[in-house]
Design a protein around this motif. Structure first.
Motif, PDB file in Angstrom:
ATOM      1  N   ILE A   1     211.862  44.349  57.129  1.00  0.00           N
ATOM      2  CA  ILE A   1     210.568  44.131  56.485  1.00  0.00           C
ATOM      3  C   ILE A   1     209.769  45.413  56.607  1.00  0.00           C
ATOM      4  CG2 ILE A   1     208.500  42.679  56.462  1.00  0.00           C
ATOM      5  CD1 ILE A   1     210.107  40.605  58.026  1.00  0.00           C
ATOM      6  N   ARG A   2     209.123  45.823  55.537  1.00  0.00           N
ATOM      7  CA  ARG A   2     208.405  47.091  55.557  1.00  0.00           C
ATOM      8  C   ARG A   2     206.907  46.913  55.759  1.00  0.00           C
ATOM      9  NH1 ARG A   2     212.529  47.101  52.403  1.00  0.00           N
ATOM     10  NH2 ARG A   2     214.110  48.740  52.447  1.00  0.00           N
ATOM     11  N   SER A   3     206.497  45.732  56.120  1.00  0.00           N
ATOM     12  CA  SER A   3     205.102  45.523  56.494  1.00  0.00           C
ATOM     13  C   SER A   3     204.955  45.854  57.972  1.00  0.00           C
ATOM     14  CB  SER A   3     204.708  44.063  56.247  1.00  0.00           C
ATOM     15  OG  SER A   3     203.779  43.638  57.212  1.00  0.00           O
ATOM     16  N   HIS A   4     203.934  46.668  58.308  1.00  0.00           N
ATOM     17  CA  HIS A   4     203.711  46.998  59.724  1.00  0.00           C
ATOM     18  C   HIS A   4     203.683  45.732  60.579  1.00  0.00           C
ATOM     19  CE1 HIS A   4     202.513  51.092  58.878  1.00  0.00           C
ATOM     20  NE2 HIS A   4     201.610  50.686  58.020  1.00  0.00           N
TER      21      HIS A   4
ATOM     22  N   ASP B   1     201.330  56.139  61.035  1.00  0.00           N
ATOM     23  CA  ASP B   1     201.452  55.746  59.624  1.00  0.00           C
ATOM     24  C   ASP B   1     201.123  56.933  58.729  1.00  0.00           C
ATOM     25  OD1 ASP B   1     201.979  54.084  57.550  1.00  0.00           O
ATOM     26  OD2 ASP B   1     200.032  53.092  57.565  1.00  0.00           O
TER      27      ASP B   1
ATOM     28  N   HIS C   1     201.382  58.565  55.761  1.00  0.00           N
ATOM     29  CA  HIS C   1     201.648  58.603  54.323  1.00  0.00           C
ATOM     30  C   HIS C   1     201.278  59.961  53.722  1.00  0.00           C
ATOM     31  CE1 HIS C   1     202.614  54.340  53.523  1.00  0.00           C
ATOM     32  NE2 HIS C   1     201.781  54.076  54.512  1.00  0.00           N
ATOM     33  N   THR C   2     200.332  60.644  54.366  1.00  0.00           N
ATOM     34  CA  THR C   2     199.899  61.930  53.811  1.00  0.00           C
ATOM     35  C   THR C   2     199.872  62.973  54.917  1.00  0.00           C
ATOM     36  OG1 THR C   2     197.603  61.418  54.263  1.00  0.00           O
ATOM     37  CG2 THR C   2     198.406  60.853  52.087  1.00  0.00           C
TER      38      THR C   2
ATOM     39  N   ARG D   1     210.761  56.288  55.071  1.00  0.00           N
ATOM     40  CA  ARG D   1     211.679  56.612  53.992  1.00  0.00           C
ATOM     41  C   ARG D   1     212.347  57.962  54.237  1.00  0.00           C
ATOM     42  NH1 ARG D   1     209.701  53.446  49.542  1.00  0.00           N
ATOM     43  NH2 ARG D   1     210.609  51.475  50.182  1.00  0.00           N
TER      44      ARG D   1
ATOM     45  N   ASN E   1     207.366  61.684  50.357  1.00  0.00           N
ATOM     46  CA  ASN E   1     206.634  61.362  49.134  1.00  0.00           C
ATOM     47  C   ASN E   1     205.895  62.599  48.640  1.00  0.00           C
ATOM     48  OD1 ASN E   1     204.246  61.647  50.585  1.00  0.00           O
ATOM     49  ND2 ASN E   1     204.002  59.448  50.928  1.00  0.00           N
TER      50      ASN E   1
ATOM     51  N   ASP F   1     206.666  57.240  53.214  1.00  0.00           N
ATOM     52  CA  ASP F   1     206.273  55.838  53.135  1.00  0.00           C
ATOM     53  C   ASP F   1     207.127  55.018  54.105  1.00  0.00           C
ATOM     54  OD1 ASP F   1     204.244  56.277  51.240  1.00  0.00           O
ATOM     55  OD2 ASP F   1     205.746  56.427  49.639  1.00  0.00           O
ATOM     56  N   HIS F   2     206.839  53.717  54.142  1.00  0.00           N
ATOM     57  CA  HIS F   2     207.475  52.853  55.143  1.00  0.00           C
ATOM     58  C   HIS F   2     208.983  52.769  54.946  1.00  0.00           C
ATOM     59  CE1 HIS F   2     203.466  50.436  55.543  1.00  0.00           C
ATOM     60  NE2 HIS F   2     203.306  51.740  55.695  1.00  0.00           N
TER      61      HIS F   2
ATOM     62  N   ASP G   1     194.854  56.204  51.120  1.00  0.00           N
ATOM     63  CA  ASP G   1     195.550  57.395  50.601  1.00  0.00           C
ATOM     64  C   ASP G   1     195.725  57.416  49.094  1.00  0.00           C
ATOM     65  OD1 ASP G   1     195.976  58.386  53.212  1.00  0.00           O
ATOM     66  OD2 ASP G   1     197.759  57.134  53.447  1.00  0.00           O
TER      67      ASP G   1
ATOM     68  N   PRO H   1     203.929  59.713  43.686  1.00  0.00           N
ATOM     69  CA  PRO H   1     203.260  58.464  44.043  1.00  0.00           C
ATOM     70  C   PRO H   1     203.224  58.230  45.548  1.00  0.00           C
ATOM     71  CG  PRO H   1     205.343  58.045  42.899  1.00  0.00           C
ATOM     72  CD  PRO H   1     205.132  59.517  42.882  1.00  0.00           C
ATOM     73  N   ASN H   2     202.175  57.587  45.998  1.00  0.00           N
ATOM     74  CA  ASN H   2     201.990  57.208  47.403  1.00  0.00           C
ATOM     75  C   ASN H   2     201.806  55.693  47.437  1.00  0.00           C
ATOM     76  OD1 ASN H   2     200.537  56.567  49.933  1.00  0.00           O
ATOM     77  ND2 ASN H   2     200.498  58.794  50.199  1.00  0.00           N
TER      78      ASN H   2
ATOM     79  N   ARG I   1     200.945  48.762  48.543  1.00  0.00           N
ATOM     80  CA  ARG I   1     201.529  47.818  49.487  1.00  0.00           C
ATOM     81  C   ARG I   1     200.461  46.934  50.115  1.00  0.00           C
ATOM     82  NH1 ARG I   1     206.243  47.535  52.049  1.00  0.00           N
ATOM     83  NH2 ARG I   1     206.840  49.624  51.409  1.00  0.00           N
TER      84      ARG I   1
ATOM     85  N   GLU J   1     200.148  43.014  50.093  1.00  0.00           N
ATOM     86  CA  GLU J   1     200.452  42.338  51.343  1.00  0.00           C
ATOM     87  C   GLU J   1     199.215  41.704  51.974  1.00  0.00           C
ATOM     88  OE1 GLU J   1     202.367  44.773  54.331  1.00  0.00           O
ATOM     89  OE2 GLU J   1     201.772  43.386  55.905  1.00  0.00           O
TER      90      GLU J   1
ATOM     91  N   GLU K   1     210.024  45.186  46.868  1.00  0.00           N
ATOM     92  CA  GLU K   1     209.776  46.611  47.093  1.00  0.00           C
ATOM     93  C   GLU K   1     209.618  47.339  45.755  1.00  0.00           C
ATOM     94  OE1 GLU K   1     209.325  48.437  50.026  1.00  0.00           O
ATOM     95  OE2 GLU K   1     209.069  46.410  50.803  1.00  0.00           O
TER      96      GLU K   1
END
Lengths: 414, 584
Positions: A115-118, A288, A290-291, A335, A339, A345-346, B203, B212-213, B218, B222, B233
């Motif tokens: 599952i990719r939800s934290h 986390d 992402h950037t 990933r 990105n 990403d997750h 972000d 893309p981010n 998500r 979620e 996904e």
């Protein structure tokens, strides 16, 4: 049996006596000091999804360098463990721990149908079960029930931080939790203290006498009020011992001056304070990414290395410290392909560290392939419950299926 | 005195009452909706208090009595009706005095750092000012349900100052949530996808056509609309493409926080999200999500858990999800239905929810009728796990039992003791060993001991130091210093508990305990707790120095000793430290 007035009074008198001695809190923890230091586990969770490929870098894999053009660590900068993999350049002290044979690196850890939800992925790790919070207790809670059913030490399980993770969730062995020991108390004058302690006693009595024979006024088992009364009595019993152990602690080891390292110092203090704690829990957040991952992740690795390096050095000094195993995990990796915001990403599988004097260092599991991907993600090669199970069996002597519900392939880590 | 009247008048003003009564008659004439076969609500003091606790932040017995008189439906309508009194504008949000780029370049290293520190300090102070204003609205504002729901949405569509670092953007987000707090959920979603603070927090500023981010896409699915398991996904990847191009505008120093759409960064291609294919953008995405059956179920579940304090049964969830959907996501009808629902008043719901730090502290202020500075309460709530504008993560505050740890439970008692003026900061922080090490700790400005009563911020506690490890310690100490100063400069509550007891004819220990427990607790005292309090009061009387003392005497003649104001405050402190006081 209904708690009689007499039994309440006798407890109260004992307590009043202690107050008169100037000891406003109980000495339960101190009493439990046993000559042989207990086997202990420290669980460190890296919250937010640690990028495993930046922590254990497959520098010998051409694929790695092409999918991570901005984030990659070059073969020259990584702390190579062999031709294929190396630790993040900042993990200098952990590299030494690895060299000394006290760091087990388990690669490619994850679980089926990730599952990719934290939050939900943490739930799976914390419950030790893909059903997450549908399982009524966390895996540490179930372990405490199995291994220490009769132990009422309020400091048996300790979370150094704010809200304890679900892994520690337990009806019978709830954790003590605090951010820092100083200020972990209830303030009031002598008479107030006495009254407050008596109010807490009610919770203790209800815990001693749980079952059918409760007094009518006892709240229903599992109710909010019942829960609050237990936490109150645990807090009263826990706080004094913890505050004193931390205040007394002296160590020549220099810990970095930042929050996570301070947390690790508190852990060392409590390990050496003879509180009888069997599981510690702590968290380092901010993963986390992402950037602009590079700077942030580099800094997190420096903090992780500084804090855990100091802790492991400190633990080496004492017999109690040598009985601590440290386990580091994150809810998922990230990933494989970076990105467009110089982040990731997750993702899914990631490595785990298991460290400490009792640990049989080396490489375990299998580094996941960077080419045979599952929809852009690494496929896990080791189930995280194999790691839990191995620690349960060989460190605590508990049949792992009793805690995890079924059998997993074990690893000879300890 | 004026303040006291204001507080008492919060809910139950006269013109309001007559309007509400008229509405109540209408409501009484309409037949009960099908499927509601439970017994009607017994509208007594306990029921009224329950509603005022959940829909607002608690009430004193006098207010509860008036609510009982007015009737159930009338009270519900008044809570839902727009307030006749607008809240006072917080203050002009002014931009930090930021030096121009040229000025900055002309500065030396140290001068530049000092200038930037000043900008940051200014931003923090403005945020603290706004947070204090918000707390004031909760304590004595005229629109308790709006404040309650704004707080709910602040945890639902949450953003953190730690990441957004822009006070104006966070205030703008709060205004969005406040505006639609009782409005339409769809409008909230449409607003949040172009909310400057949220675009920054998740972000989306970096979510561009070429790169893309997924973060915003998500969490939008979620946490904000559907819940895990109701999308794939692939849906996330496609939704991220639809959101490309929306960013927080890089504003100049005098511009309010705004978002903008940058067409050049938007992916104009065809996407497929949840089975809908087209050249989707952010607005189309919002409508697709709102169209999913999972969405009203998700929102209804969150609202029910928050307001009832427990998971709803499957049937109940379905019933409320259907209602939300049939009302086109209007929130007011949902709340009306809930607040009139006999199940909302059932035993397992009443007085069984664990109060959040804000509920506990604001409720204590309301029940005691004290008015500490809003910022003090904001900082205090932060110490026990709920700092507004600083949630632990994008999921907001976990709530329920997670509020309570061994240390936060003890700390709740300390904080209520501070609000009552019977606990000093030094009492909490005093640690013999530490005092020996650092005798300067009383200065309250820095020093290792200041970390002691640290932020119980859950995962955020560790996260907050992620950016600039050493740099972050300073503002935290600054905040603690401010907290200590508020107390050190002598916040003394303007209350006279002795006079209150006298007015209520509470003279004997039993009567005093009953009276104080009724004022301060939402649940009945457990008999054991009553025993403990009785013993405490008896001891206080014995130790009282005699009749010549200055305090308001409230003991009946002939009692051995007297109960001083100080003793009554300590009694209140004890009551508020009990497990019972954590429920509402």
């Amino acid at each position: 049996m209904q708690p009689t007035q007499a039994s309440r009074l006798s407890r109260r008198d004992t307590l009043a006596g202690m107050c008169a001695l100037g000891v406003a809190t109980w000495l339960q923890g101190d009493k439990r000091t046993s000559p042989v230091a207990p086997r202990t586990l420290l669980i460190v969770q890296l919250a937010g999804g640690n990028d495993g490929l930046s922590m254990v870098v497959p520098h010998g894999d051409d694929g790695y360098h092409s999918v991570r053009p901005n984030l990659r660590h070059s073969a020259e900068t990584v702390l190579a463990l062999d031709d294929y993999r190396g630790l993040h350049p900042a993990l200098k002290r952990l590299r030494e721990v690895y060299a000394s044979g006290s760091l087990a690196l388990v690669e490619g850890v994850g679980y089926p149908n990730p599952i990719r939800s934290h939050f939900q992925s943490f739930d799976v790790w914390h419950a030790g079960d893909p059903r997450g919070r549908s399982v009524p207790e966390g895996w540490v809670g179930r372990f405490a029930d199995a291994a220490f059913p009769a132990d009422t030490n309020p400091n048996l399980i300790v979370h150094v931080g704010g809200t304890p993770p679900y892994s520690l969730h337990s009806a019978s062995h709830p954790p003590a939790a605090f951010v820092t020991p100083a200020g972990y108390r209830w303030a009031g004058d002598k008479d107030e203290q006495e009254a407050y302690a008596n109010a807490g006693m009610e919770g203790a009595i209800s815990k001693d006498r749980e079952g059918k024979e409760k007094a009518k006024s006892q709240p229903t088992e599992g109710s909010s009020l019942d829960f609050l009364r237990k936490v109150l009595s645990d807090g009263q019993a826990s706080s004094g011992a913890i505050r004193r152990a931390a205040a007394r602690y002296q160590t020549p080891v220099a810990y970095p001056d930042e929050a996570f390292a301070t947390t690790m110092r508190h852990v060392a203090a409590l390990v050496n304070g003879g509180l009888g704690t069997r599981v510690f829990s702590a968290e380092l957040g901010g993963f986390d990414t992402h950037t602009d991952q590079k700077n942030r992740h580099d800094q997190l690795m420096r903090r992780l290395d500084g804090a855990l390096g100091a802790l492991l050095e400190d633990l080496q000094r004492t017999e109690a410290g040598k009985q601590v195993v440290v386990m580091v995990f994150s809810e998922f990796g990230r990933r494989v392909k970076e990105n467009g915001s110089r982040g990731t990403d997750h993702g899914v599988a990631a490595p785990m560290f298991v460290m400490g004097a009792p640990v049989k260092g080396g490489l375990y599991g299998k580094h996941p392939s960077l080419t045979d991907l599952d929809d852009g993600d690494l496929s896990h090669t080791t189930d995280f419950r194999s790691v839990y199970g191995s620690l349960l069996e060989s460190w605590f002597g508990v049949p792992h299926e009793r805690v995890l519900g079924k059998r997993f392939e074990l690893i000879d880590l300890v | 005195m004026k303040q006291l009247q204001l507080t008492l008048a919060v809910l139950l003003t006269l013109p309001w009452a007559s309007v509400a009564l008229a509405q109540a008659k209408v409501a009484a004439g309409t037949p009960a909706p099908a499927g509601q076969s439970q017994a009607a609500v017994v509208w007594d003091a306990a029921a009224a208090e329950h509603l005022l606790n959940r829909a607002g932040f608690g009430a004193r017995p006098a207010q509860i009595a008036r609510a009982v008189e007015l009737g159930h439906a009338a009270v519900v309508e008044s809570l839902l009706a727009p307030s006749l009194t607008d809240p006072v504008d917080p203050f002009a949000v002014v931009s930090p005095p930021r030096p121009s780029k040229e000025d900055m370049q002309a500065m030396g290293e140290e001068e530049r750092r000092e200038a930037m520190n000043q900008v940051r300090r200014h931003a923090r102070e403005q945020l603290a000012g706004f947070a204090g204003w918000w707390i004031d609205q909760m304590i004595e504002g005229h629109d308790p349900l709006r404040e309650r729901m704004t707080l709910f949405w602040h945890g639902y569509f949450t953003s953190s100052f730690q990441d957004v670092k822009n006070t104006q953007a966070l205030i703008a987000q709060n205004e969005l949530l406040r505006k639609h707090a009782l409005g339409n959920f769809g409008d909230l979603v449409r607003g949040i996808i172009r909310d400057p603070a949220m675009l920054e927090y998740l972000d989306n500023n970096q979510n561009k056509k070429a790169s893309p981010n997924e973060n915003f896409a998500r969490e939008l699915m979620e946490l904000f609309t559907l819940g895990e398991g109701n999308y794939s996904e692939a849906d996330i990847k496609e939704a991220a493409r639809a959101l490309t191009g929306w960013v927080r505008r890089n504003q100049g120093p005098d511009v309010f926080a705004e978002s903008e759409f940058r067409p050049g960064q938007h992916d104009k291609g065809v996407k497929t999200v949840l089975g809908v294919t087209g050249k989707l953008g952010a607005d189309e995405l919002a409508e697709i999500l709102l169209d999913q059956p999972a969405c009203p179920r998700w929102v209804a579940g969150k609202l029910l858990v928050y307001l009832e304090g427990r998971e709803p049964s499957a049937e109940r969830l379905e019933e409320y999800a259907r209602s939300l959907r049939e009302n086109n996501y209007e929130i007011a009808p949902f709340l009306r239905k809930l607040f009139l629902d006999p199940s909302f008043f059932a035993q397992g719901v009443r007085a069984s929810r664990i109060a959040s730090p804000i509920d506990y502290l604001v409720g204590t202020c309301r029940r005691l009728s004290i008015r500490p500075p809003g910022q003090l309460v904001w900082l205090a709530a932060g110490q026990i796990g709920q700092r507004l504008f600083d949630p632990p993560n994008v999921k907001g505050w976990e709530g329920g039992k997670a509020w309570i740890t061994t240390s936060t439970l003890l700390a709740r008692g300390n904080l209520s003791g501070m609000l009552l003026g019977v606990v000093r900061w030094e009492d909490v922080m005093a640690d013999d060993a530490l005092v020996e090490e650092d005798p300067s700790m009383d200065s309250m400005e820095g020093g290792a001991s200041m970390e002691g009563m640290a932020n119980e911020m859950g995962p955020g506690a560790a996260r907050r130091t992620q950016k600039g490890a050493a740099g972050n310690a300073a503002p935290k100490l600054g905040e603690m210093g401010r907290f200590a100063r508020y107390l050190g400069e002598g916040f003394r509550p303007n209350i006279n508990l002795g006079a209150r007891c006298k007015r209520a004819k509470a003279h004997s220990d039993e009567q005093i305990i009953d009276f104080m427990a009724a004022e301060l607790l939402a649940v009945d005292l457990m008999p054991e707790s009553r025993d403990v309090l009785r013993e405490f009061l008896a001891q206080e009387r014995q130790q009282a120095p005699g009749r010549q003392q200055e305090q308001e005497p409230s003991a009946k003649p002939g009692a051995k000793g007297q109960v001083s104001e100080e003793s009554l405050r300590k009694l209140a402190h004890l009551i508020l430290s009990l497990p019972e006081a954590q429920l509402h």
